[in-house]
Scaffold this active site. Structure first.
Site, PDB file in Angstrom:
ATOM      1  N   GLN A   1       0.827  -1.202   0.000  1.00 25.69           N
ATOM      2  CA  GLN A   1       0.000   0.000   0.000  1.00 25.69           C
ATOM      3  C   GLN A   1       0.868   1.261   0.000  1.00 25.69           C
ATOM      4  O   GLN A   1       2.015   1.244   0.438  1.00 25.69           O
ATOM      5  CB  GLN A   1      -0.926   0.004   1.218  1.00 25.69           C
ATOM      6  CG  GLN A   1      -1.911  -1.153   1.252  1.00 25.69           C
ATOM      7  CD  GLN A   1      -2.955  -1.093   0.145  1.00 25.69           C
ATOM      8  OE1 GLN A   1      -3.133  -0.065  -0.515  1.00 25.69           O
ATOM      9  NE2 GLN A   1      -3.646  -2.197  -0.075  1.00 25.69           N
TER      10      GLN A   1
ATOM     11  N   ASP B   1      -8.392  -8.257  -3.164  1.00 24.76           N
ATOM     12  CA  ASP B   1      -7.788  -6.923  -3.309  1.00 24.76           C
ATOM     13  C   ASP B   1      -7.154  -6.849  -4.694  1.00 24.76           C
ATOM     14  O   ASP B   1      -5.931  -6.864  -4.840  1.00 24.76           O
ATOM     15  CB  ASP B   1      -6.742  -6.708  -2.208  1.00 24.76           C
ATOM     16  CG  ASP B   1      -6.173  -5.293  -2.224  1.00 24.76           C
ATOM     17  OD1 ASP B   1      -6.731  -4.439  -2.941  1.00 24.76           O
ATOM     18  OD2 ASP B   1      -5.166  -5.043  -1.533  1.00 24.76           O
TER      19      ASP B   1
ATOM     20  N   ASP C   1      -1.677 -15.215  -5.645  1.00 31.11           N
ATOM     21  CA  ASP C   1      -1.263 -14.022  -6.389  1.00 31.11           C
ATOM     22  C   ASP C   1      -0.479 -14.452  -7.623  1.00 31.11           C
ATOM     23  O   ASP C   1       0.209 -15.484  -7.609  1.00 31.11           O
ATOM     24  CB  ASP C   1      -0.403 -13.098  -5.527  1.00 31.11           C
ATOM     25  CG  ASP C   1      -0.332 -11.687  -6.091  1.00 31.11           C
ATOM     26  OD1 ASP C   1      -1.071 -10.819  -5.597  1.00 31.11           O
ATOM     27  OD2 ASP C   1       0.450 -11.459  -7.028  1.00 31.11           O
TER      28      ASP C   1
ATOM     29  N   CYS D   1      -9.468  -0.354  -5.290  1.00 30.63           N
ATOM     30  CA  CYS D   1      -8.840   0.953  -5.528  1.00 30.63           C
ATOM     31  C   CYS D   1      -9.490   1.654  -6.719  1.00 30.63           C
ATOM     32  O   CYS D   1      -9.056   2.730  -7.121  1.00 30.63           O
ATOM     33  CB  CYS D   1      -7.341   0.786  -5.767  1.00 30.63           C
ATOM     34  SG  CYS D   1      -6.932  -0.275  -7.163  1.00 30.63           S
TER      35      CYS D   1
END
Length: 509
Positions: free
Chosen positions: A241, A358, A298, A386
């Site tokens: 972040q 995310d 991921d 985001c």
């Protein structure tokens, strides 16, 4: 004479044209001579000059200090910066990552091949291989000397971190043993210094991917960041972040949403951390008692390597027990396989499964949505976005729409949305939205309602068609009746005309 005059005029026109072109070239050369190589942002795109970062209040002062050092280097280097218009030059970008709590700064210098790129001239004047190593080493030595005192950082930049007591409380590199309570300050390093330098060769037209290879030139291979009760290792290509303080606020919201769904089984819940990066969200949640196990997925392999190290450093080293498992691969492929294993494991029978996603700005892949919907044991989905006005909206439609052939399973419904200001002084924000699985009864009721609506709609259509048919018949009868009346009128009119003609004949007779 006319031909001579024409030739003279032609010569004069060509001369004027050449003079103009020569003047333009001269102006371009003067402009080029006035240009100063510098490091900055591109507010008007790749084809324009950079703007200095020093006046931006949301750019850390230690980054500006490093930028000034690079500016000094560029002004004296025979190796020119990269020109995106003609694809020539060498120095391209500098990516900086830092931790105010550990005092570490990482610099990643991206450059084009020193021997010339796609725009290399035939004369070989773009070949800087002879001076490249010398200039590269000189830049490394200059960066190693960069050091900024904590007192030099603007108070407005880190309002919660500055102060003598905070600096004394946490020395450089100290790990937080327990999360600070309200009113206490997190530790802050007394100095900011470059501890890692990487070089990255890239001859593409835009930016390299996160997993693009890098060359380690100096210091550590990573920086360490402290987040709540956890410490995290961050490599050059790993996602993290933008602001640490904002990340803590963001993750606390996620923790609350997980605990809310898990209830009294919060410390036993299984967390599916999709697009997990370095494992920050899943590990942070477990440290806060929101989850007993985490499965992270991921696409970036360097990030997964960091996630495994982070799990070990935070007390979850035994992967055999499945406390913290991280898998590298495309989420849409890995997730289906892992969810299938989870569903077959009897140990997960009465344990709540909560998914945390995310994703990047593009949102979730359609196959990921399909996998999440197909796993009925996922009671809640916590979506950290985001890009809340675009990709989140699109994904929410897919997650909450009625079952289809492509997206089966019981749909979700949005239950809460919490914005977090992760990007100070900009128009962007991070959004934490929760989606709860619809209950089977509710889902069946919705299906029934849908079927009833369809039936009602079909019945209404039938009635409308019947009414239309009746209306058509009435119209035909009316038309026939009207036509008969018209014929009667015409007959009557013809009879009147005949009588008049007869009367006229009698008069003439």
């Amino acid at each position: 004479k006319k031909e001579d005059e024409g030739d003279r005029g032609k010569d004069a026109g060509e001369k004027e044209k050449n003079d103009k072109e020569g003047g333009d070239k001269k102006e371009e050369k003067e402009k080029e001579a006035k240009k100063i190589p510098a490091l900055g942002f591109l507010p008007r795109g790749w084809r324009h000059s950079v703007a200095s970062p020093h006046h931006l209040p949301n750019v850390p002062r230690h980054f500006c200090s490093v930028a000034s050092t690079i500016d000094t280097f560029l002004s004296t280097s025979p190796v020119p910066p990269y020109n995106s218009k003609v694809h020539r030059g060498v120095w391209r970008t500098c990516t900086m990552r830092s931790s105010r709590r550990t005092g570490e700064i990482m610099a990643v210098i991206t450059h084009a091949p020193p021997g010339g790129s796609v725009g290399k001239r035939d004369c070989g004047s773009d070949d800087y291989t002879k001076v490249w190593e010398e200039e590269r080493d000189r830049l490394v030595e200059m960066l190693k000397e960069c050091e900024v005192d904590a007192a030099d950082v603007d108070a407005a930049e880190y309002p919660t971190l500055l102060g003598d007591e905070a600096v004394k409380a946490g020395g450089r590199g100290k790990i937080v043993d327990k999360k600070y309570t309200e009113g206490e300050e997190p530790p802050v390093a007394d100095k900011m210094k470059i501890t890692s330098i990487f070089f990255q060769e890239f001859d593409g037209l835009s930016n390299p991917k996160p997993d693009h290879p890098v060359q380690h030139m100096f210091g550590k291979t990573h920086i360490t960041e402290q987040l709540g009760q956890c410490s995290f290792r961050i490599s050059p290509g790993a996602f993290f972040q933008v602001t640490t303080e904002g990340a803590e606020v963001l993750y606390d919201v996620v923790v609350d949403k997980v605990k809310e769904a898990a209830g009294d089984k919060g410390d036993k819940a299984l967390l599916l951390d999709v697009c997990c990066g370095t494992g920050t969200i899943g590990l942070y949640c477990m440290k806060e008692g929101a989850g007993g196990r985490v499965l992270g997925v991921d696409i970036a392999e360097p990030a997964i390597k960091d996630a495994k190290v982070n799990a070990a450093e935070n007390g979850y080293a035994d992967e055999k027990e499945g406390i913290a498992k991280f898998v590298a691969g495309r989420a849409e492929k890995v997730l289906s396989r892992e969810i299938y294993r989870l569903e077959r494991d009897p140990a997960n029978k009465n344990i709540p499964i909560i998914a945390i996603v995310d994703p990047a700005r593009e949102g979730l892949h359609g196959d990921v949505v399909k996998a999440l919907r197909s796993c009925d044991k996922i009671d809640r989905l916590v979506y950290v976005s985001c890009n809340p006005t675009k990709s989140l909206v699109n994904d929410a439609q897919l997650l909450c729409s009625p079952p289809t052939k492509k997206y089966g399973g019981i749909p979700f419904e949005p239950t809460s949305a919490t914005p977090v200001d992760m990007f100070p002084l900009t128009g962007h924000c991070e959004m934490v939205m929760t989606f709860d699985r619809l209950k089977k009864d509710t889902e069946e009721e919705e299906v029934k309602k849908k079927e009833e609506k369809e039936k009602d709609g079909s019945e209404e259509e039938k009635k409308e068609k019947e009414n239309e048919g009746k209306g058509d018949k009435c119209d035909v009868e009316k038309e026939k009746a009207g036509a008969g009346k018209k014929n009667e009128v015409k007959v009557a009119e013809s009879d009147v005309k005949k009588e008049r003609k007869g009367a006229k004949k009698e008069e003439t007779g």
